[in-house]
Design a protein around this motif. Structure first.
Motif, PDB file in Angstrom:
ATOM      1  N   HIS A 192       0.856  -1.181   0.000  1.00  8.78           N
ATOM      2  CA  HIS A 192       0.000   0.000   0.000  1.00  8.78           C
ATOM      3  C   HIS A 192       0.897   1.237   0.000  1.00  8.78           C
ATOM      4  O   HIS A 192       2.114   1.134   0.160  1.00  8.78           O
ATOM      5  CB  HIS A 192      -0.913   0.003   1.230  1.00  8.78           C
ATOM      6  CG  HIS A 192      -1.867  -1.154   1.267  1.00  8.78           C
ATOM      7  ND1 HIS A 192      -1.463  -2.441   1.582  1.00  8.78           N
ATOM      8  CD2 HIS A 192      -3.206  -1.222   1.028  1.00  8.78           C
ATOM      9  CE1 HIS A 192      -2.511  -3.241   1.530  1.00  8.78           C
ATOM     10  NE2 HIS A 192      -3.573  -2.547   1.196  1.00  8.78           N
ATOM     11  N   PHE A 193       0.284   2.395  -0.158  1.00  5.59           N
ATOM     12  CA  PHE A 193       1.086   3.617  -0.225  1.00  5.59           C
ATOM     13  C   PHE A 193       1.853   3.875   1.078  1.00  5.59           C
ATOM     14  O   PHE A 193       2.934   4.457   1.064  1.00  5.59           O
ATOM     15  CB  PHE A 193       0.210   4.830  -0.579  1.00  5.59           C
ATOM     16  CG  PHE A 193      -0.117   4.906  -2.036  1.00  5.59           C
ATOM     17  CD1 PHE A 193       0.867   5.142  -2.969  1.00  5.59           C
ATOM     18  CD2 PHE A 193      -1.423   4.734  -2.474  1.00  5.59           C
ATOM     19  CE1 PHE A 193       0.572   5.202  -4.328  1.00  5.59           C
ATOM     20  CE2 PHE A 193      -1.731   4.784  -3.820  1.00  5.59           C
ATOM     21  CZ  PHE A 193      -0.726   5.022  -4.749  1.00  5.59           C
ATOM     22  N   GLN A 194       1.292   3.431   2.215  1.00  4.18           N
ATOM     23  CA  GLN A 194       2.012   3.639   3.482  1.00  4.18           C
ATOM     24  C   GLN A 194       3.254   2.763   3.575  1.00  4.18           C
ATOM     25  O   GLN A 194       4.122   2.998   4.425  1.00  4.18           O
ATOM     26  CB  GLN A 194       1.098   3.389   4.688  1.00  4.18           C
ATOM     27  CG  GLN A 194       0.509   1.991   4.760  1.00  4.18           C
ATOM     28  CD  GLN A 194      -0.894   1.954   4.190  1.00  4.18           C
ATOM     29  OE1 GLN A 194      -1.197   2.678   3.250  1.00  4.18           O
ATOM     30  NE2 GLN A 194      -1.758   1.127   4.770  1.00  4.18           N
ATOM     31  N   ASP A 195       3.353   1.742   2.700  1.00  2.00           N
ATOM     32  CA  ASP A 195       4.549   0.894   2.687  1.00  2.00           C
ATOM     33  C   ASP A 195       5.699   1.535   1.910  1.00  2.00           C
ATOM     34  O   ASP A 195       6.825   1.023   1.957  1.00  2.00           O
ATOM     35  CB  ASP A 195       4.223  -0.465   2.057  1.00  2.00           C
ATOM     36  CG  ASP A 195       3.184  -1.230   2.862  1.00  2.00           C
ATOM     37  OD1 ASP A 195       3.266  -1.192   4.108  1.00  2.00           O
ATOM     38  OD2 ASP A 195       2.288  -1.844   2.258  1.00  2.00           O
ATOM     39  N   ILE A 196       5.414   2.591   1.179  1.00  2.00           N
ATOM     40  CA  ILE A 196       6.462   3.282   0.411  1.00  2.00           C
ATOM     41  C   ILE A 196       7.053   4.358   1.315  1.00  2.00           C
ATOM     42  O   ILE A 196       6.430   5.386   1.577  1.00  2.00           O
ATOM     43  CB  ILE A 196       5.883   3.888  -0.884  1.00  2.00           C
ATOM     44  CG1 ILE A 196       5.230   2.768  -1.723  1.00  2.00           C
ATOM     45  CG2 ILE A 196       6.971   4.580  -1.685  1.00  2.00           C
ATOM     46  CD1 ILE A 196       4.515   3.261  -2.955  1.00  2.00           C
ATOM     47  N   ILE A 197       8.274   4.100   1.818  1.00  2.47           N
ATOM     48  CA  ILE A 197       8.871   4.899   2.885  1.00  2.47           C
ATOM     49  C   ILE A 197       9.559   6.136   2.332  1.00  2.47           C
ATOM     50  O   ILE A 197      10.282   6.072   1.334  1.00  2.47           O
ATOM     51  CB  ILE A 197       9.894   4.057   3.680  1.00  2.47           C
ATOM     52  CG1 ILE A 197       9.241   2.770   4.188  1.00  2.47           C
ATOM     53  CG2 ILE A 197      10.478   4.861   4.837  1.00  2.47           C
ATOM     54  CD1 ILE A 197       8.083   2.989   5.114  1.00  2.47           C
ATOM     55  N   GLY A 198       9.362   7.275   3.020  1.00  2.25           N
ATOM     56  CA  GLY A 198      10.066   8.507   2.674  1.00  2.25           C
ATOM     57  C   GLY A 198       9.190   9.724   2.845  1.00  2.25           C
ATOM     58  O   GLY A 198       7.963   9.641   2.692  1.00  2.25           O
ATOM     59  N   GLU A 199       9.840  10.851   3.171  1.00  2.69           N
ATOM     60  CA  GLU A 199       9.116  12.107   3.373  1.00  2.69           C
ATOM     61  C   GLU A 199       9.621  13.209   2.454  1.00  2.69           C
ATOM     62  O   GLU A 199       9.294  14.374   2.646  1.00  2.69           O
ATOM     63  CB  GLU A 199       9.251  12.561   4.839  1.00  2.69           C
ATOM     64  CG  GLU A 199       8.570  11.639   5.842  1.00  2.69           C
ATOM     65  CD  GLU A 199       7.062  11.585   5.625  1.00  2.69           C
ATOM     66  OE1 GLU A 199       6.481  12.631   5.276  1.00  2.69           O
ATOM     67  OE2 GLU A 199       6.478  10.499   5.776  1.00  2.69           O
ATOM     68  N   SER A 200      10.455  12.887   1.474  1.00  2.00           N
ATOM     69  CA  SER A 200      10.980  13.912   0.561  1.00  2.00           C
ATOM     70  C   SER A 200       9.858  14.462  -0.308  1.00  2.00           C
ATOM     71  O   SER A 200       8.851  13.790  -0.560  1.00  2.00           O
ATOM     72  CB  SER A 200      12.072  13.321  -0.329  1.00  2.00           C
ATOM     73  OG  SER A 200      11.538  12.301  -1.155  1.00  2.00           O
ATOM     74  N   MET A 201      10.049  15.688  -0.790  1.00  6.97           N
ATOM     75  CA  MET A 201       9.046  16.320  -1.649  1.00  6.97           C
ATOM     76  C   MET A 201       8.859  15.509  -2.925  1.00  6.97           C
ATOM     77  O   MET A 201       7.740  15.372  -3.422  1.00  6.97           O
ATOM     78  CB  MET A 201       9.461  17.749  -1.988  1.00  6.97           C
ATOM     79  CG  MET A 201       9.407  18.712  -0.822  1.00  6.97           C
ATOM     80  SD  MET A 201       7.729  18.805  -0.100  1.00  6.97           S
ATOM     81  CE  MET A 201       6.799  19.429  -1.499  1.00  6.97           C
ATOM     82  N   GLN A 202       9.970  14.971  -3.476  1.00  5.62           N
ATOM     83  CA  GLN A 202       9.869  14.195  -4.715  1.00  5.62           C
ATOM     84  C   GLN A 202       8.991  12.966  -4.525  1.00  5.62           C
ATOM     85  O   GLN A 202       8.131  12.670  -5.361  1.00  5.62           O
ATOM     86  CB  GLN A 202      11.268  13.757  -5.186  1.00  5.62           C
ATOM     87  CG  GLN A 202      12.165  14.908  -5.607  1.00  5.62           C
ATOM     88  CD  GLN A 202      12.981  15.455  -4.444  1.00  5.62           C
ATOM     89  OE1 GLN A 202      12.596  15.303  -3.285  1.00  5.62           O
ATOM     90  NE2 GLN A 202      14.089  16.079  -4.762  1.00  5.62           N
ATOM     91  N   LEU A 203       9.202  12.244  -3.409  1.00 11.32           N
ATOM     92  CA  LEU A 203       8.407  11.035  -3.177  1.00 11.32           C
ATOM     93  C   LEU A 203       6.959  11.382  -2.849  1.00 11.32           C
ATOM     94  O   LEU A 203       6.024  10.717  -3.321  1.00 11.32           O
ATOM     95  CB  LEU A 203       9.015  10.219  -2.040  1.00 11.32           C
ATOM     96  CG  LEU A 203       8.340   8.859  -1.810  1.00 11.32           C
ATOM     97  CD1 LEU A 203       8.566   7.958  -3.012  1.00 11.32           C
ATOM     98  CD2 LEU A 203       8.846   8.186  -0.544  1.00 11.32           C
ATOM     99  N   LYS A 204       6.746  12.422  -2.054  1.00 10.60           N
ATOM    100  CA  LYS A 204       5.375  12.828  -1.725  1.00 10.60           C
ATOM    101  C   LYS A 204       4.595  13.189  -2.979  1.00 10.60           C
ATOM    102  O   LYS A 204       3.428  12.832  -3.126  1.00 10.60           O
ATOM    103  CB  LYS A 204       5.397  14.020  -0.758  1.00 10.60           C
ATOM    104  CG  LYS A 204       5.715  13.644   0.682  1.00 10.60           C
ATOM    105  CD  LYS A 204       5.624  14.871   1.574  1.00 10.60           C
ATOM    106  CE  LYS A 204       5.829  14.513   3.038  1.00 10.60           C
ATOM    107  NZ  LYS A 204       5.755  15.700   3.914  1.00 10.60           N
TER     108      LYS A 204
END
Length: 669
Positions: free
Chosen positions: A329-341
């Protein structure tokens, strides 16, 4: 001599409508001509009788009429031919009433209320009342005056001449005694037509309401509705079961009369963005509160969570048994960078559609995670999700895997044949990873499947319709492959209806600490610490293998480390990071090696010049006073690297280690 009259209206539409009305009712006995102020008025209009359509028209056209002519200013009423349109609006809807002048607007509202159309709340378009939230307008033919922010327009047609004015006309021509009953009957017949129309609508509404009640009663959830006055209007059998209150007792009651739980009553009485969990009469329910669009009514849904969980678990178990389930799920994709968000934000929007998606990104960036998350965030989440790596199978095997085969299609074919992945994914999603690696022959077959949404098995003679969402992924430049003639342009455009680019790890390095922490947890090392200098090295590296390479590196560091803290001394040699692509050549690890080498060689030189035995234990003890404290095992690894460069000579037994001339030169540099 035949009687005649002249009608003077404001607009062309008003002229045509009123002229037609007069012709239908009086045309047999009176000659009628008509003019519109907006069109043309001749000078010195003269006739047996002049009828103005309104007071405003009388003021505008009065100079064009012979002063000796008798005149009547018509009384107007709503157009009975279109009045039924108002019944389509929900009870107590606030509507903007629009006419060409304030006086006409007030008169329209007064007329509507007088004839019983008071199920709506009318606001004058010329009033000072805040009209910001009004989305519906009612107008008697004056559509051009409606504000732009209005979403729904109900045109009830040009107002007609009232029967009182028609009798004035008969009086003027001395025809009332002879024709009064005839004209009254004709006018009344129009009203009867309206009554029939309304009656038919009422019957249809009753039938629809009965159907709706059957639907609401048949829904496997508790359904309750409350009107503007706060009274319950819908209370289905499941609500009776959950609350222990009968429908006959609930209908017409207010919420405080039905519910005594303070938290539940507060939840039901206020707007809510999300559902909330409650326990009612031993039932565990998730309650949702919705405002009906274009209505003041509120609907509440009570879902039995025990049943919902059981059903969902059964569905998921069935998919898990077959292996056709999206794991991420989307919560499994780790990271807080602007690019990933931003990438996740776009991906969630793409999930709302069922069009094909092309995901592009380097190897190891998590393209399959995004494909899986898109499926799980879509309306197809309970349907199959099948993934296939197109580069992992030979062409013939991939073709049979994708499209299936009939019995006897080739040597070794299973008895009864086999369903292909497209057929097995019917109703759900198929994920084609590494799509850039398939042959041109297979591309042609795939193009036809996507175009026609039907497949033909190998050895088969009939087409099988399918309904599958296609998500494809590649780490290659498909446009470059098209230029080289290795990829079909028409297939490219079929796959790239929607597009998602997954950023490389070097484009979102601020996510590295979060990913490192996650990989430590996944390996059961919640208490492990990565020191700041090592984290800087990891953030400085270019990571050509992206997240996959980072994950492997963390696994290596956890294997060789000693103690609770992982340091830069635990990093592998420079060759561990080597890659054939020059743009990814690391700089920091080699600098780190020089610093480690310098630290250990300095200690060795000091021990050798003092004629002390340079054992690994002693080097470890001396290193604790430097910026690079090393364990005995780490000293062994560094000495081995130094020896491979010819900087030291490691003696067997207790002889210790000696720095070589090359090592001394390295120190001097």
């Amino acid at each position: 001599m035949h009687n005649s009259l002249t009608l003077i209206a404001g607009t062309l539409e008003t002229k045509h409508t009123l002229h037609q009305q007069l012709e239908e009712i009086l045309g047999e006995f009176i000659d009628i001509e008509s003019f519109a102020v907006d069109e043309f008025l001749p000078n010195n209009i003269h006739n047996d009788l002049i009828i103005y359509s309104s007071k405003l028209v009388e003021e505008e056209a009065g100079e064009a009429v012979d002063a000796k002519c008798p005149t009547i200013t018509a009384q107007r009423t709503v157009n009975y031919q279109h009045i039924d349109r108002l019944f389509e609006l929900p009870y107590r809807t606030t509507v903007l009433c629009v006419n060409d002048t304030p006086e006409m607007t007030k008169e329209t509202i007064h007329t509507l209320e007088k004839i019983g159309m008071n199920h709506l709340r009318y606001v004058s378009s010329q009033s000072s009342e805040n009209r910001k939230n009004i989305r519906t307008a009612v107008t008697p033919g004056e559509v051009s005056f409606i504000p732009r922010n209005i979403e729904k327009v109900v045109d009830i047609g040009v107002r007609l001449i009232d029967i009182t004015t028609l009798f004035e006309v008969l009086d003027h021509f001395k025809l009332q005694k002879r024709l009064g009953s005839i004209i009254s009957s004709r006018y009344t017949s129009k009203i009867i037509e309206l009554s029939k129309k309304i009656s038919e609508m009422h019957q249809k509404t009753q039938t629809l309401n009965e159907h709706l009640k059957q639907v609401v009663d048949g829904v496997n959830d508790g359904i309750m509705a409350v009107d503007l006055g706060g009274k319950v209007t819908v209370f289905n059998p499941f609500m009776e079961e959950y609350t222990g209150i009968s429908s006959s007792q609930a209908l017409g009651k207010t919420l405080p009369q039905l519910f005594k739980q303070p938290d539940l009553l507060q939840f039901l009485s206020q707007p809510q963005k999300e559902g909330r969990y409650f326990t009612m009469n031993t039932y565990n329910v998730m309650v949702y509160r919705f405002q009906w669009e274009d209505s003041d009514s509120v609907i509440m849904i009570f879902k039995n969570t025990d049943e919902t969980i059981t059903m969902e678990r059964a569905a998921r178990q069935q998919l898990t048994k077959t292996g056709y389930i999206a794991k991420y799920h989307f919560q499994d994709i780790i990271g807080e960078s602007m690019q990933l968000k931003e990438t996740k934000r776009i991906a969630k929007k793409l999930a709302a559609s069922e069009l094909p998606v092309l995901i592009q990104g380097e190897s190891g960036t998590g393209k399959e995670l995004f494909a899986s998350a898109i499926h799980n965030h879509s309306s197809l989440k309970l349907e199959p999700f099948l993934a296939v790596n197109c580069s992992a199978l030979p062409e013939d095997l991939l073709e049979s895997e994708l499209f299936g085969y009939e019995e006897g299609a080739f040597t070794g074919a299973k008895r009864g044949g086999k369903k292909g992945l497209f057929e097995q994914a019917n109703g759900g999603t198929i994920f084609l990873d590494e799509i850039g690696d398939i042959s041109l022959k297979l591309q042609a077959r795939l193009l036809r499947v996507i175009q026609e949404m039907e497949i033909r098995k190998i050895g088969g003679n009939k087409n099988i319709p399918i309904d599958v969402r296609v998500i494809a992924a590649t780490n290659k430049d498909l446009l470059h492959l098209i230029e080289e003639g290795k990829f079909r342009e028409d297939l490219y455009h079929r796959l790239k209806v929607l597009f998602l680019h997954v950023p490389s790890l070097r484009k979102r390095k601020e996510d590295i600490p979060t990913l490192v922490h996650q990989f430590l947890i996944e390996n059961g090392e919640r208490q492990q610490v990565v020191n700041l200098r090592l984290m800087k090295v990891l953030k400085d590296y270019q990571w050509p293998g992206n997240i996959r390479e980072l994950k492997n590196t963390i696994a290596y560091l956890m294997t060789v480390r000693e103690g609770r803290e992982i340091t830069e001394a635990d990093l592998p040699s420079q060759t561990f990071f080597q890659t054939t692509d020059s743009q990814f050549q690391p700089s920091q690890p080699s600098v780190l090696d020089q610093r480690k080498f310098t630290s250990v060689l300095t200690i060795l030189l000091k021990l050798n010049e003092g004629y002390e035995s340079a054992s690994r234990q002693k080097i470890s003890e001396y290193s604790r006073a430097t910026d690079y404290p090393l364990s005995v095992q780490q000293v062994r690894k560094v000495l081995k690297e130094l020896e491979s460069h010819g900087y030291v000579h490691v003696k067997r037994g207790r002889g210790g280690t000696e720095i070589t001339e090359s090592g001394k030169e390295f120190l001097q540099q």
